[in-house]
Write an enzyme that holds these catalytic residues in place. Structure first.
Site, PDB file in Angstrom:
ATOM      1  N   CYS A   1       0.880  -1.167   0.000  1.00 59.11           N
ATOM      2  CA  CYS A   1       0.000   0.000   0.000  1.00 59.11           C
ATOM      3  C   CYS A   1       0.911   1.208   0.000  1.00 59.11           C
ATOM      4  O   CYS A   1       1.563   1.500   1.003  1.00 59.11           O
ATOM      5  CB  CYS A   1      -0.924   0.020   1.218  1.00 59.11           C
ATOM      6  SG  CYS A   1      -1.929   1.530   1.293  1.00 59.11           S
TER       7      CYS A   1
ATOM      8  N   CYS B   1      -0.652   4.377   2.499  1.00 56.76           N
ATOM      9  CA  CYS B   1      -0.672   4.261   3.965  1.00 56.76           C
ATOM     10  C   CYS B   1      -0.413   2.811   4.362  1.00 56.76           C
ATOM     11  O   CYS B   1       0.710   2.341   4.254  1.00 56.76           O
ATOM     12  CB  CYS B   1      -1.980   4.778   4.538  1.00 56.76           C
ATOM     13  SG  CYS B   1      -3.448   4.121   3.719  1.00 56.76           S
ATOM     14  N   SER B   2      -1.461   2.090   4.778  1.00 55.53           N
ATOM     15  CA  SER B   2      -1.255   0.686   5.147  1.00 55.53           C
ATOM     16  C   SER B   2      -2.537  -0.109   4.927  1.00 55.53           C
ATOM     17  O   SER B   2      -2.900  -0.935   5.760  1.00 55.53           O
ATOM     18  CB  SER B   2      -0.791   0.579   6.603  1.00 55.53           C
ATOM     19  OG  SER B   2      -1.738   1.184   7.473  1.00 55.53           O
ATOM     20  N   CYS B   3      -3.232   0.147   3.818  1.00 53.51           N
ATOM     21  CA  CYS B   3      -4.449  -0.611   3.511  1.00 53.51           C
ATOM     22  C   CYS B   3      -4.110  -2.091   3.428  1.00 53.51           C
ATOM     23  O   CYS B   3      -3.128  -2.479   2.785  1.00 53.51           O
ATOM     24  CB  CYS B   3      -5.047  -0.129   2.191  1.00 53.51           C
ATOM     25  SG  CYS B   3      -5.616   1.592   2.238  1.00 53.51           S
TER      26      CYS B   3
END
Length: 203
Positions: free
Chosen positions: A105, A108-110
């Site tokens: 991702c 961000c941190s999906c």
């Protein structure tokens, strides 16, 4: 043997802050203690890589399910009861002898929580998020994954609309294994694409 207990390290500052905020929210009536317990139970027992491993094992064992998974991952995963906000729209990329998939991702941190649990620290790190797209082969080598030049590497960028998961290659030597045995072979990192599963040793 000493009767004196070993001193324990005090909680770190972020942990103390979280506990203080939690206590204040409960005291003010904005949050119920049982709700906190429910959230903890969800992440400890209901979400996690073991769910994704079950999806992979079923796909390896059941060709019809595998096809449904590749055609409509969201629906196929929901068949096994794994749904949720962070996995509402899923796509599964299948590794083959000539293609290796990898998930990142970049924003961000999906990450697909219902199938893989919480993302590892390195997945959220800026270095991984930027380099996985620019130099995926070099990043994989740092995870001890060395692929022949003939293998194409495809990088999938998760986002707010869709989450990705890798269907790893079934390990050699796993023929004849049941779904529970197969699921035990699957690692979290293999479903992100930063690991390959080793052959099953024959006793």
């Amino acid at each position: 043997m000493s009767d004196i207990l070993e001193p324990t390290a005090p909680p770190n500052i972020p942990t103390l802050r979280i506990k203080a905020i939690q206590s204040l929210l409960i005291e003010k009536g904005y949050l119920k203690a049982e709700a906190v317990d429910e959230i903890i139970d969800i992440f400890e027992h209901r979400f996690g890589p073991k769910n994704g491993a079950r999806v992979v094992a079923k796909a390896w064992s059941d060709p019809a399910y595998r096809q449904r998974l590749l055609d409509d991952a969201t629906a196929a995963i929901a068949e096994l009861g794994f749904t949720g906000l962070e996995g509402a729209h899923m796509f599964v990329a299948e590794n083959t002898a000539t293609v290796h998939n990898m998930v990142v991702c970049t924003l961000c941190s999906c990450y697909p929580w219902p199938t893989l649990g919480l993302p590892p620290t390195w997945y959220k790190a800026p270095q991984y998020r930027s380099r996985a797209v620019m130099e995926p082969r070099a990043v994989l080598e740092e995870f001890n994954v060395r692929l022949p030049d003939s293998v194409e590497i495809r990088v999938w960028d998760s986002n707010a609309e869709i989450r990705y998961m890798v269907l790893p290659l079934r390990p050699a030597g796993s023929e004849g294994m049941g779904e529970d045995e197969l699921a035990a072979l699957v690692s979290r990192d293999s479903m992100i694409g930063t690991a390959v599963l080793p052959p099953v040793s024959q006793a």
